[in-house]
Design an enzyme around this catalytic site. Sequence first.
Site, PDB file in Angstrom:
ATOM      1  NE  ARG A 147      -2.022   2.135   3.533  1.00 41.36           N
ATOM      2  CZ  ARG A 147      -2.672   2.724   4.544  1.00 41.36           C
ATOM      3  NH1 ARG A 147      -3.919   2.359   4.834  1.00 41.36           N
ATOM      4  NH2 ARG A 147      -2.099   3.636   5.283  1.00 41.36           N
ATOM      5  CE1 TYR A 159      -5.109   6.643   7.524  1.00 43.45           C
ATOM      6  CE2 TYR A 159      -4.769   6.128   5.195  1.00 43.45           C
ATOM      7  CZ  TYR A 159      -4.929   5.720   6.513  1.00 43.45           C
ATOM      8  OH  TYR A 159      -4.877   4.385   6.808  1.00 43.45           O
ATOM      9  CG  ASP A 210      -7.080   3.581   3.263  1.00 43.80           C
ATOM     10  OD1 ASP A 210      -8.184   4.020   2.884  1.00 43.80           O
ATOM     11  OD2 ASP A 210      -6.895   3.077   4.392  1.00 43.80           O
ATOM     12  CG  HIS A 212      -8.461   6.862   5.990  1.00 45.64           C
ATOM     13  ND1 HIS A 212      -8.726   7.564   7.131  1.00 45.64           N
ATOM     14  CD2 HIS A 212      -8.128   5.621   6.397  1.00 45.64           C
ATOM     15  CE1 HIS A 212      -8.543   6.778   8.186  1.00 45.64           C
ATOM     16  NE2 HIS A 212      -8.182   5.593   7.769  1.00 45.64           N
ATOM     17  CD  GLU A 236      -8.427   0.426   2.998  1.00 37.22           C
ATOM     18  OE1 GLU A 236      -7.255   0.172   2.640  1.00 37.22           O
ATOM     19  OE2 GLU A 236      -8.771   0.514   4.182  1.00 37.22           O
ATOM     20  CD  GLU A 262     -10.019   0.921   7.538  1.00 38.68           C
ATOM     21  OE1 GLU A 262      -9.134   0.258   6.996  1.00 38.68           O
ATOM     22  OE2 GLU A 262      -9.831   2.073   7.971  1.00 38.68           O
ATOM     23  NE  ARG A 283      -9.385  -2.630   3.937  1.00 35.78           N
ATOM     24  CZ  ARG A 283      -8.321  -2.907   4.697  1.00 35.78           C
ATOM     25  NH1 ARG A 283      -7.767  -4.100   4.655  1.00 35.78           N
ATOM     26  NH2 ARG A 283      -7.796  -1.990   5.492  1.00 35.78           N
ATOM     27  CD  GLU A 339      -4.322  -2.700   6.678  1.00 40.67           C
ATOM     28  OE1 GLU A 339      -5.516  -2.941   6.935  1.00 40.67           O
ATOM     29  OE2 GLU A 339      -3.829  -1.554   6.738  1.00 40.67           O
ATOM     30  CD1 TRP A 402      -7.467  12.021   9.927  1.00 40.16           C
ATOM     31  CD2 TRP A 402      -8.115   9.982  10.568  1.00 40.16           C
ATOM     32  NE1 TRP A 402      -6.331  11.255  10.061  1.00 40.16           N
ATOM     33  CE2 TRP A 402      -6.708   9.991  10.445  1.00 40.16           C
ATOM     34  CE3 TRP A 402      -8.759   8.791  10.948  1.00 40.16           C
ATOM     35  CZ2 TRP A 402      -5.920   8.856  10.704  1.00 40.16           C
ATOM     36  CZ3 TRP A 402      -7.986   7.680  11.207  1.00 40.16           C
ATOM     37  CH2 TRP A 402      -6.568   7.718  11.081  1.00 40.16           C
TER      38      TRP A 402
HETATM   39  O1  KDG Z   1      -7.715   3.026  13.784  1.00 42.50           O
HETATM   40  C1  KDG Z   1      -7.834   3.457  12.479  1.00 42.50           C
HETATM   41  C2  KDG Z   1      -6.950   2.615  11.579  1.00 42.50           C
HETATM   42  O2  KDG Z   1      -7.226   1.261  11.751  1.00 42.50           O
HETATM   43  C3  KDG Z   1      -7.116   2.971  10.139  1.00 42.50           C
HETATM   44  O3  KDG Z   1      -6.870   4.332   9.939  1.00 42.50           O
HETATM   45  C4  KDG Z   1      -6.156   2.166   9.311  1.00 42.50           C
HETATM   46  O4  KDG Z   1      -7.331   2.730   7.335  1.00 42.50           O
HETATM   47  C5  KDG Z   1      -6.576   2.002   7.910  1.00 42.50           C
HETATM   48  C6  KDG Z   1      -6.044   0.848   7.199  1.00 42.50           C
HETATM   49  O5  KDG Z   1      -6.450   0.652   6.067  1.00 42.50           O
HETATM   50  O6  KDG Z   1      -5.215   0.136   7.767  1.00 42.50           O
HETATM   51 MG    MG Z   2      -8.144   1.766   5.596  1.00 41.53          MG
END
Ligand code: KDG
Ligand code: MG
Length: 402
Positions: A147, A159, A210, A212, A236, A262, A283, A339, A402
């Site tokens: 990643r 991020y 990612d 995010h 992602e 996630e 995820r 991951e 975030w």
């Molecule tokens: O606690 C938040 C994290 O698990 C996250 O920001 C990590 O997005 C993430 C990832 O893909 O590992």
């Molecule tokens: Mg993530």
Amino acid sequence: MRITSARVIVTCPGRNFVTLKIETDGGVYGIGDATLNGREMAVVAYLQDHVVPALIGKDARRIEDMWQFLYRGAYWRRGPVTMRAIAAVDMALWDIKAKVARMPLYDLLGGASRERVLVYGHANGGDIDETVEAVGRYIDMGYKAIRAQTGIPGVKLAYGVGRGDLHYEPADAALPTETSWNTPAYLDHAPKLFDALRDRYGFGPHLLHDVHHRLTPIEAARLGKSLEPHRMFWIEDATPAENQEAFRLIRQHTVTPLAVGEIFNTIWDARDLIQNQLIDYIRMTVVGAGGITHLRRIADFAAMYQVRTGCHGATDLSPVTMGAALHFDLWAPNFGIQEYMRHSDETDAVFPHAYWFEDGHLHPGDAHGHGVDIDEELAAKHPYRPASLPVARLEDGTMWNW
Ligand code: KDG
Ligand code: MG
């Protein structure tokens, strides 16, 4: 086989973890992870006040019944706190059952579907050049999938850009750190990173990215289109997924594979995404989605729609979750990727484990159970430290994702 005790252990070997240890009258014990990054103590209270008292005296062999008891029994169902508490109990009971059966957990689940588990690591840097170098270091370590995240000009604390190569820890202060976000700058910059990576390393390594939750659906569609030439393994969390329909718009515009989930807790968060084939990878992982019992159902449902698994594996998921997830991964017929954000040596010392890394893959090991333990004496030397995840604002001060 009756449950005689259940204890919640909070420890901070570099970062916070919440662990449940269930003991039985037969002397066999099991371990479960209940960590919820930035909201740890909510799960501690849920377990200690509402779950542990109801466990004592119960038959540890009845995993399914226990799951239903905790899920239906709470009346309120779902949510990250409830589902993590259920997950911790479920993981610990599967651990006990596999230890009693004298099998690694993957054998109890139905046996290995593959020899080892493909993992992806996290490379990042303050700018494109640094990230390209960081990806190279992962390739040198044997990773086949990486990643890549990079700093963005004009964005404060983008991020995924860490302090140090291997350990990116976003929960970095007692109160949320303020970061900034700028979508046009990001959409302009991100494809340049993947241009540079494909130029340098070719199409051999799988590349992931990612987003995010930062984009709207049409912006995500644009990013997906602009990354098509780079043949990504996935992008992602391209947009927030409370509205599962939002992914239809992205899907209509791009063939870049999509991963999400996630922050989901149950199959209901992903049902439309999966059955309409709006995503390629789901995820959710063991701790986030109510344990092995529920995650297995999600995987089976996803398999019907050719959606593959891609378990979340950031460092805020403890080695206990990593161990349990690797057994699940070795079994799941529709496994995609896992991951793997390495834990620090400090964390690994508190959680001795049987899993090991080699040649870009992890293996859960053949210890009975899920193969992860907790050194309680060492854990006690690392008391809880409040830590929050950051927040993000647009340039005009508007709160963003975030
Ligand atoms: O606690 C938040 C994290 O698990 C996250 O920001 C990590 O997005 C993430 C990832 O893909 O590992
Ligand atoms: Mg993530």
